[in-house]
Design a protein around this motif. Structure first.
Motif, PDB file in Angstrom:
ATOM      1  N   ARG A 140      37.077  19.076 -70.479  1.00  0.00           N
ATOM      2  CA  ARG A 140      37.135  20.356 -69.775  1.00  0.00           C
ATOM      3  C   ARG A 140      35.743  20.725 -69.257  1.00  0.00           C
ATOM      4  N   GLU A 141      34.740  20.543 -70.122  1.00  0.00           N
ATOM      5  CA  GLU A 141      33.351  20.820 -69.737  1.00  0.00           C
ATOM      6  C   GLU A 141      32.952  19.936 -68.552  1.00  0.00           C
ATOM      7  N   TRP A 142      33.356  18.699 -68.642  1.00  0.00           N
ATOM      8  CA  TRP A 142      33.030  17.693 -67.627  1.00  0.00           C
ATOM      9  C   TRP A 142      33.612  18.095 -66.271  1.00  0.00           C
ATOM     10  N   LEU A 143      34.783  18.752 -66.309  1.00  0.00           N
ATOM     11  CA  LEU A 143      35.479  19.109 -65.065  1.00  0.00           C
ATOM     12  C   LEU A 143      35.144  20.518 -64.573  1.00  0.00           C
ATOM     13  N   LYS A 144      34.238  21.201 -65.281  1.00  0.00           N
ATOM     14  CA  LYS A 144      34.087  22.626 -64.985  1.00  0.00           C
ATOM     15  C   LYS A 144      33.572  22.929 -63.564  1.00  0.00           C
TER      16      LYS A 144
END
Ligand code: SF4
Ligand code: ZN
Length: 271
Positions: free
Chosen positions: A206-210
């Motif tokens: 999720r962080e990676w896609l933020k």
């Protein structure tokens, strides 16, 4: 387009619901499942709610109280599965050395299917949204196994007498839009994530896609939909019934039953 418009479009395009379908909405107490329960009820579908009490302290207690009150207020029947009566997640984690999310995810899915059958459900509705789906596709890709996502569709492809099909009417709806909607509607939901979410692989993804826009996430999800028919053709997985609990499984013994010590407890649940 409004959220209501988006879900109507997804339901129609993917033929998610037949008029006579008895729907069981898997409620978590969060914004997504609460919003979809409300909207399906508003649209006149036959909806019931099913919640798993994970017994994760105050967070679970608050979710349960909120959903009991919410379901009463919209006149929807709510059934609750107390997970402690099915198995002890902590015990399985300790003995198997698997992560809490792995154990929790498998057991939740298993229990939902079993209870949905008891409740004579035609479909299980989940609150998965665009962001969840995009994360799943990327996670599977990073794990090196895109076949894991062949059911990442608005309607699960598996058809087995033992398996209640799952539908995801919020499949193409971005999470931030649902959050705004739930806030606008003053739904009594808990916005804090599960206390164990911070350690999960999903949160890392999720962080990676933020920094991806909703449009980019939509492209990832829609393009993946295009390759699913081919992946399904090539997939060697066959769905059979678990020899212990009788639930649909890819192996002779389903994953839930294969968890250390849990199989004994779960066998007592067999009907
Ligand atoms: Fe279960 Fe919490 Fe992990 Fe979700 S984040 S799978 S509820 S332990
Ligand atoms: Zn089993």
């Amino acid at each position: 387009m409004s959220i209501e418009g988006q879900i109507k479009k997804t339901i129609k395009e993917y033929e998610l619901i037949k008029k006579q379908d008895r729907l069981i909405v898997a409620l978590s107490g969060g914004k997504d499942s609460t919003s979809i329960l409300y909207l399906l009820k508003k649209l006149g579908y036959d909806v019931n709610a099913l919640m798993i009490n994970l017994n994760f302290g105050e967070w679970s207690k608050l979710n349960l109280i909120n959903m009991e009150n919410f379901c009463k207020s919209i006149n929807v029947n709510l059934d609750v599965i107390n997970l402690n009566e099915v198995c002890r997640i902590e015990e399985i984690v300790e003995k198997s050395h698997l992560t809490k999310c792995t154990v929790c995810g498998v057991v939740k899915k298993w229990a939902l299917n079993k209870w949905a059958k008891k409740l004579r459900a035609d479909k299980i509705v989940t609150g998965h949204n665009l962001d969840d789906e995009c994360q799943t596709i990327i996670m599977n890709f990073l794990k090196g196994n895109i076949y894991l996502g062949i059911n990442s569709t608005p309607l699960t492809g598996v058809s087995n007498a033992n398996f209640v099909q799952r539908i995801k009417p919020l499949f193409f709806t971005p999470e931030d839009e649902i959050k705004k909607y739930a806030e606008k509607m003053h739904f009594p939901v808990v916005y804090e994530r599960c206390p164990y979410a911070s350690k999960s692989y999903r949160i890392e993804t999720r962080e990676w896609l933020k920094d991806f826009s909703d449009n980019q996430k939509l492209k990832i999800v829609k393009n993946y939909q295009k390759i699913i028919p081919e992946l399904r053709k090539r997939s060697k997985d066959e769905i059979i019934n678990c020899e212990i609990c009788g639930e649909a499984s890819k192996n002779k013994i389903c994953r839930a039953c294969s968890f250390l010590n849990c199989s004994k407890i779960m066998t007592t649940q067999k009907k």
